[in-house]
Design a protein around this motif. Structure first.
Motif, short mmCIF file in Angstrom:
data_model
loop_
_atom_site.label_atom_id
_atom_site.label_comp_id
_atom_site.label_asym_id
_atom_site.label_seq_id
_atom_site.Cartn_x
_atom_site.Cartn_y
_atom_site.Cartn_z
N UNK A 237 11.38 -36.69 28.66
CA UNK A 237 11.02 -36.86 30.08
C UNK A 237 10.05 -35.77 30.49
N UNK A 238 10.36 -34.53 30.14
CA UNK A 238 9.49 -33.42 30.49
C UNK A 238 8.10 -33.60 29.87
N UNK A 239 8.04 -34.13 28.66
CA UNK A 239 6.76 -34.30 27.97
C UNK A 239 5.97 -35.44 28.58
N UNK A 240 6.66 -36.48 29.06
CA UNK A 240 5.95 -37.57 29.73
C UNK A 240 6.15 -38.96 29.16
N UNK A 241 7.22 -39.18 28.38
CA UNK A 241 7.51 -40.52 27.88
C UNK A 241 7.81 -41.45 29.05
N UNK A 242 7.49 -42.72 28.90
CA UNK A 242 7.69 -43.68 29.99
C UNK A 242 8.82 -44.66 29.72
N UNK A 243 9.13 -44.90 28.42
CA UNK A 243 10.15 -45.90 28.09
C UNK A 243 10.91 -45.48 26.85
N UNK A 244 12.23 -45.73 26.85
CA UNK A 244 13.09 -45.38 25.74
C UNK A 244 14.00 -46.57 25.43
N UNK A 245 13.98 -47.00 24.17
CA UNK A 245 14.86 -48.08 23.73
C UNK A 245 15.71 -47.56 22.58
N UNK A 246 16.99 -47.90 22.58
CA UNK A 246 17.87 -47.52 21.48
C UNK A 246 18.00 -48.69 20.52
N UNK A 247 17.93 -48.36 19.21
CA UNK A 247 17.91 -49.37 18.17
C UNK A 247 19.21 -49.39 17.37
N UNK A 248 19.70 -50.58 17.12
CA UNK A 248 20.83 -50.78 16.22
C UNK A 248 20.27 -51.16 14.86
N UNK A 249 20.30 -50.19 13.93
CA UNK A 249 19.72 -50.39 12.60
C UNK A 249 20.82 -50.58 11.56
N UNK A 250 20.42 -50.91 10.35
CA UNK A 250 21.39 -51.16 9.28
C UNK A 250 22.24 -49.92 9.00
N UNK A 251 21.66 -48.74 9.15
CA UNK A 251 22.38 -47.50 8.83
C UNK A 251 22.71 -46.69 10.09
N UNK A 252 22.76 -47.35 11.22
CA UNK A 252 23.04 -46.64 12.48
C UNK A 252 24.43 -46.02 12.46
N UNK A 253 24.52 -44.84 13.06
CA UNK A 253 25.80 -44.13 13.17
C UNK A 253 26.56 -44.53 14.43
N UNK A 254 25.85 -45.06 15.41
CA UNK A 254 26.47 -45.43 16.69
C UNK A 254 26.03 -46.85 17.04
N UNK A 255 27.01 -47.71 17.30
CA UNK A 255 26.70 -49.11 17.62
C UNK A 255 27.06 -49.47 19.05
N UNK A 256 27.59 -48.52 19.80
CA UNK A 256 27.85 -48.70 21.22
C UNK A 256 27.30 -47.50 21.98
N UNK A 257 26.81 -47.76 23.17
CA UNK A 257 26.14 -46.69 23.91
C UNK A 257 26.26 -46.93 25.41
N UNK A 258 26.77 -45.92 26.12
CA UNK A 258 26.81 -45.96 27.58
C UNK A 258 25.63 -45.16 28.11
N UNK A 259 24.89 -45.75 29.00
CA UNK A 259 23.65 -45.13 29.45
C UNK A 259 23.79 -44.27 30.70
N UNK A 260 24.96 -44.27 31.34
CA UNK A 260 25.11 -43.56 32.62
C UNK A 260 24.74 -42.09 32.50
N UNK A 261 25.30 -41.41 31.49
CA UNK A 261 25.04 -39.98 31.33
C UNK A 261 23.57 -39.73 31.02
N UNK A 262 23.00 -40.56 30.17
CA UNK A 262 21.59 -40.39 29.81
C UNK A 262 20.69 -40.63 31.02
N UNK A 263 21.08 -41.57 31.87
CA UNK A 263 20.30 -41.83 33.08
C UNK A 263 20.32 -40.62 34.01
#
Length: 226
Positions: free
Chosen positions: A97-123
């Protein structure tokens, strides 16, 4: 002037702030009638507001002026597999955010360590970082998406991976507006082939092998400055 975030800013000359914001402004910051501050909706609207009723639960403000801003630079979209430790993602969100990104998407990949995600804290982290960096726009954070569907619906960009093969520096990408970062175990070969099929180009982020959240931040820096 100090900045505050309000998801929906009423379209009226005077309005009452929500209780949480009222408490922070009046009880914590000790604002009084006549004091002014900025209200942002994260989409470019900036309102200069003045306190007219310094109530600690129902602070009333009047609109002094309004300004609507538009983005002047191309946006950057980071798509990344979230780490198992959510604190590391919070750190990354703050930095991009500080650097200036505009959009963030989280990906569920074959080797992902996390398959559930709550966005409230990140927001909340994104809102705090937006105010701290004095940005006018809030980072758009998308829900977890399966990798195949994401690359099919969002073609072209760069994919950073640790496998052998030819890779471009980010500043040589034809489409540096979007970069994919995999989990700690990297993308699978099938995921890499699928991304390349949908117009992605393999990129490197330097000579060091980076942790996921560090790679996300570095990709953001390189893409925005390319």
């Amino acid at each position: 002037m100090r900045r505050f975030f309000l998801l929906q800013i009423p379209d009226s000359e005077t309005f009452t702030l929500p209780e949480e914001e009222s408490k922070h402004i009046i009880r914590v910051l000790r604002y009084e009638n006549g004091d002014r501050f900025l209200l942002l909706d994260g989409k470019g609207l900036i309102v200069t507001a003045e306190v007219t009723d310094a109530h600690p639960k129902k602070c009333v403000v009047k609109v002094v002026s309004k300004e609507v801003k538009t983005r002047t630079k191309p946006g950057f979209h980071l798509a990344i597999a979230p780490t198992k430790n959510l604190d590391r993602m919070e750190w990354m969100v703050e930095k991009i955010v500080e650097i200036g990104a505009t959009k963030l998407t989280f990906l569920n990949c074959e080797r992902s360590e996390r398959v559930q995600l709550k966005l409230d804290r990140l927001q909340r982290v994104a809102i705090s970082a937006m105010k701290q960096a004095q940005h006018d726009f809030l980072l758009e954070i998308e829900e977890l998406q399966n990798f195949p569907e994401f690359v099919a619906n969002n073609p072209k960009g760069g994919i950073a991976h640790c496998m052998e093969g030819d890779k471009k520096p980010v500043n040589q990408l034809d489409h540096p507006f979007r970069i994919l970062i995999g989990p700690e175990g990297d993308f699978s070969e099938s995921e890499l082939k699928l991304a390349l099929k949908h117009g992605y180009e393999a990129v490197h982020l330097g000579e060091s092998r980076l942790r996921t959240e560090t790679a996300g931040m570095v990709a953001c820096v390189l893409a925005i400055n390319s």
